[in-house]
Scaffold this active site. Sequence first.
Site, mmCIF file in Angstrom:
data_model
loop_
_atom_site.group_PDB
_atom_site.id
_atom_site.type_symbol
_atom_site.label_atom_id
_atom_site.label_comp_id
_atom_site.label_asym_id
_atom_site.label_seq_id
_atom_site.Cartn_x
_atom_site.Cartn_y
_atom_site.Cartn_z
ATOM 1 N N ASN A 151 0.804 -1.229 0.000
ATOM 2 C CA ASN A 151 0.000 0.000 0.000
ATOM 3 C C ASN A 151 0.837 1.280 0.000
ATOM 4 O O ASN A 151 0.390 2.302 -0.519
ATOM 5 C CB ASN A 151 -1.038 -0.008 1.136
ATOM 6 C CG ASN A 151 -0.421 0.006 2.511
ATOM 7 O OD1 ASN A 151 0.727 -0.407 2.684
ATOM 8 N ND2 ASN A 151 -1.166 0.482 3.487
ATOM 9 N N GLU A 249 4.463 -4.219 12.422
ATOM 10 C CA GLU A 249 3.466 -3.173 12.164
ATOM 11 C C GLU A 249 2.340 -3.834 11.385
ATOM 12 O O GLU A 249 2.476 -4.096 10.184
ATOM 13 C CB GLU A 249 4.089 -2.026 11.339
ATOM 14 C CG GLU A 249 5.290 -1.358 11.995
ATOM 15 C CD GLU A 249 4.945 -0.581 13.247
ATOM 16 O OE1 GLU A 249 3.748 -0.370 13.537
ATOM 17 O OE2 GLU A 249 5.882 -0.194 13.960
ATOM 18 N N CYS A 283 -3.422 1.283 6.688
ATOM 19 C CA CYS A 283 -3.538 0.618 7.993
ATOM 20 C C CYS A 283 -4.280 1.517 8.974
ATOM 21 O O CYS A 283 -4.982 1.034 9.854
ATOM 22 C CB CYS A 283 -2.158 0.265 8.521
ATOM 23 S SG CYS A 283 -1.023 1.634 8.434
ATOM 24 N N GLU A 461 8.011 2.531 14.408
ATOM 25 C CA GLU A 461 8.776 3.075 13.279
ATOM 26 C C GLU A 461 8.869 4.581 13.531
ATOM 27 O O GLU A 461 8.002 5.143 14.190
ATOM 28 C CB GLU A 461 8.043 2.918 11.953
ATOM 29 C CG GLU A 461 7.890 1.560 11.392
ATOM 30 C CD GLU A 461 9.111 0.911 10.770
ATOM 31 O OE1 GLU A 461 10.248 1.399 10.899
ATOM 32 O OE2 GLU A 461 8.900 -0.142 10.164
HETATM 33 P P1 NAD Z 1 0.641 -8.934 3.560
HETATM 34 O O1 NAD Z 1 0.776 -9.315 4.987
HETATM 35 O O2 NAD Z 1 -0.113 -9.797 2.653
HETATM 36 O O3 NAD Z 1 2.108 -8.769 2.918
HETATM 37 C C1 NAD Z 1 3.094 -7.950 3.488
HETATM 38 C C2 NAD Z 1 4.463 -8.419 3.022
HETATM 39 O O4 NAD Z 1 4.687 -9.718 3.529
HETATM 40 C C3 NAD Z 1 4.601 -8.519 1.508
HETATM 41 O O5 NAD Z 1 5.911 -8.176 1.146
HETATM 42 C C4 NAD Z 1 4.352 -9.987 1.259
HETATM 43 O O6 NAD Z 1 4.947 -10.466 0.069
HETATM 44 C C5 NAD Z 1 5.013 -10.594 2.467
HETATM 45 N N1 NAD Z 1 4.521 -11.922 2.813
HETATM 46 C C6 NAD Z 1 3.375 -12.555 2.441
HETATM 47 N N2 NAD Z 1 3.310 -13.766 2.994
HETATM 48 C C7 NAD Z 1 4.418 -13.919 3.746
HETATM 49 C C8 NAD Z 1 4.918 -14.924 4.594
HETATM 50 N N3 NAD Z 1 4.260 -16.080 4.768
HETATM 51 N N4 NAD Z 1 6.084 -14.711 5.233
HETATM 52 C C9 NAD Z 1 6.757 -13.544 5.086
HETATM 53 N N5 NAD Z 1 6.357 -12.550 4.292
HETATM 54 C C10 NAD Z 1 5.199 -12.731 3.631
HETATM 55 O O7 NAD Z 1 0.098 -7.438 3.589
HETATM 56 P P2 NAD Z 1 -0.325 -6.555 2.343
HETATM 57 O O8 NAD Z 1 -1.587 -7.129 1.801
HETATM 58 O O9 NAD Z 1 0.850 -6.370 1.444
HETATM 59 O O10 NAD Z 1 -0.598 -5.158 3.053
HETATM 60 C C11 NAD Z 1 -1.786 -4.848 3.693
HETATM 61 C C12 NAD Z 1 -1.668 -5.061 5.189
HETATM 62 O O11 NAD Z 1 -0.585 -4.316 5.715
HETATM 63 C C13 NAD Z 1 -2.900 -4.545 5.921
HETATM 64 O O12 NAD Z 1 -3.266 -5.460 6.913
HETATM 65 C C14 NAD Z 1 -2.415 -3.243 6.547
HETATM 66 O O13 NAD Z 1 -3.127 -2.833 7.688
HETATM 67 C C15 NAD Z 1 -0.996 -3.570 6.861
HETATM 68 N N6 NAD Z 1 -0.195 -2.351 7.004
HETATM 69 C C16 NAD Z 1 0.182 -1.982 8.263
HETATM 70 C C17 NAD Z 1 0.898 -0.814 8.441
HETATM 71 C C18 NAD Z 1 1.332 -0.366 9.808
HETATM 72 O O14 NAD Z 1 2.190 0.491 9.891
HETATM 73 N N7 NAD Z 1 0.775 -0.910 10.881
HETATM 74 C C19 NAD Z 1 1.227 -0.020 7.328
HETATM 75 C C20 NAD Z 1 0.821 -0.441 6.063
HETATM 76 C C21 NAD Z 1 0.102 -1.624 5.909
#
Ligand code: NAD
Length: 494
Positions: A151, A249, A283, A461
């Site tokens: 995102n 996060e 998020c 962060e």
């Molecule tokens: P996601 O968890 O699907 O993926 C995040 C990252 O993890 C990607 O690089 C993905 O390729 C990798 N990934 C996927 N499966 C994995 C595994 N089994 N082991 C290790 N890495 C793996 O998240 P997304 O769909 O890319 O992003 C959306 C999510 O991120 C939402 O839940 C959002 O709230 C959260 N987010 C949180 C923050 C924060 O600061 N708290 C900021 C931005 C997004």
Amino acid sequence: MNCAPLYINGEFVETKDKQNVLNPSTGRVIAQASLASEKEINLAIESARKAFDRGDWAGLPFKERKTILFKIAQGILNKAGELAKTETENTGKPIKETTFMDVPSSAKSFEHIANNFESYLSGETLDVVEESRAVLLREPMGVIALIVPWNYPLLIASWKLASALAAGNTVILKPSSLTPLSALELGKIIHEAGVPAGVVNIINASGAKTGQLICSDKRVDMVSFTGSLEVGKEILRYSSANVKKLLMELGGKSASLIFADVDLDTVINSSLCSIFLNQGQMCTAMSRIFVQSEIYDKFVDSFVNKAKAIKLGASDNHETQMGPLITDSQRKKVIAYLEKAKAEGAKILCGGRIPHDPVLKNGYFFEPTVITGVTPNMHIFKEEVFGPVTIIAKFSGPDQAVALANNSDFALAACIFSRNLSLAEKMASRINAGTVWINTYGMFYNRLPYGGFKQSGFGKELGRDGFLEYTRLKNVIIDHSPEGKPLVNYWYGF
Ligand code: NAD
């Protein structure tokens, strides 16, 4: 067609295995990206480990690291237009957002840390007892895996890289395979800025495959992860094998509390941004809006009218206010949440549909959606939808407002809108969230820590505390008496 290479050990690596990268506005392929196999993932870990152990980066005086971090910031600014275009094409977020927010803020995070955080790395000396003193050494963690969501691909990668590099760590950066282009482009900027080979390694690969390999590898000292709760839990599992330091996060289900004494127009405009910016894929999206009963009907009417007027369109159009969702499957996930909400008795006041406009038909667009008639036991109240969907409900007074906001397994952020600042500040201390905005929303500052509680994760962060996450504290105790103080003297009572 262009194929974006990986960046490993100071070299750009084009792999045999490639993936198509899509533009969610059009569904078209915009580029190809190299895909790391187990071999490249291993090489990236090994390069980061060796570079750290040789002291190639941590061994440099901070002044030299600082010069390089400035060059990275400048490199981002030099390519700002190109990066904004890439980020917009790959994520679908409107070009206004990437041009004025994502790209300049990414450069700023390198600059801010380079300028302000050197003093946190100098050790501290404490007198312990007579003739003994302790030196507290602030050291880099070692090799850190930086795992980034789709995102805010460039911005979140920059937050993590800036802290990790300033502290002297070496890294493996893994962007989401949905949006790898800006991070791979950043590899070129980092290379040109003169970061020694092996200090930064950037790989693109499926999350599931990389996650397990990186997070359970002993050569990696820490994982800094931003992403979903589900994947966060997987990472906790993988990393427990060798007890890695983690920075997590995760998701959110943030609440906005709007009191009757506000200027309605201003707060409605702010509330629209707080949920529909980046198509609600934030998020900190305010996906639960609670409004004091006295103004509830007026608020809902006006909010819905304004939501209906939001301009959906191609992301590269400067007039566009809302672009597409990241993928068709993300859109299907949103639709499934709405179906469930309806079945549970909620009412959809606007949106809830794929737009009919034929111009948008190939992209993953979805109308801004407002839901009422929701109760705390419904899925739509509890779970993160990650799309342009908010619920609106009413509260009578501050106690009920706090209770509603805190009724969540997440605890990332909250907003309070009221002219009564003393009440709002008292409420802020009762709200379970890592960030509480009062009469504002979404302001992130490089000097302020950011991160959630409960299932929104742990660690920070940004800011001093965010920076310190990427360091470890060592305690060296020195006895200055001529004979020293061997413990044995005490043990035998000599
Ligand atoms: P996601 O968890 O699907 O993926 C995040 C990252 O993890 C990607 O690089 C993905 O390729 C990798 N990934 C996927 N499966 C994995 C595994 N089994 N082991 C290790 N890495 C793996 O998240 P997304 O769909 O890319 O992003 C959306 C999510 O991120 C939402 O839940 C959002 O709230 C959260 N987010 C949180 C923050 C924060 O600061 N708290 C900021 C931005 C997004």
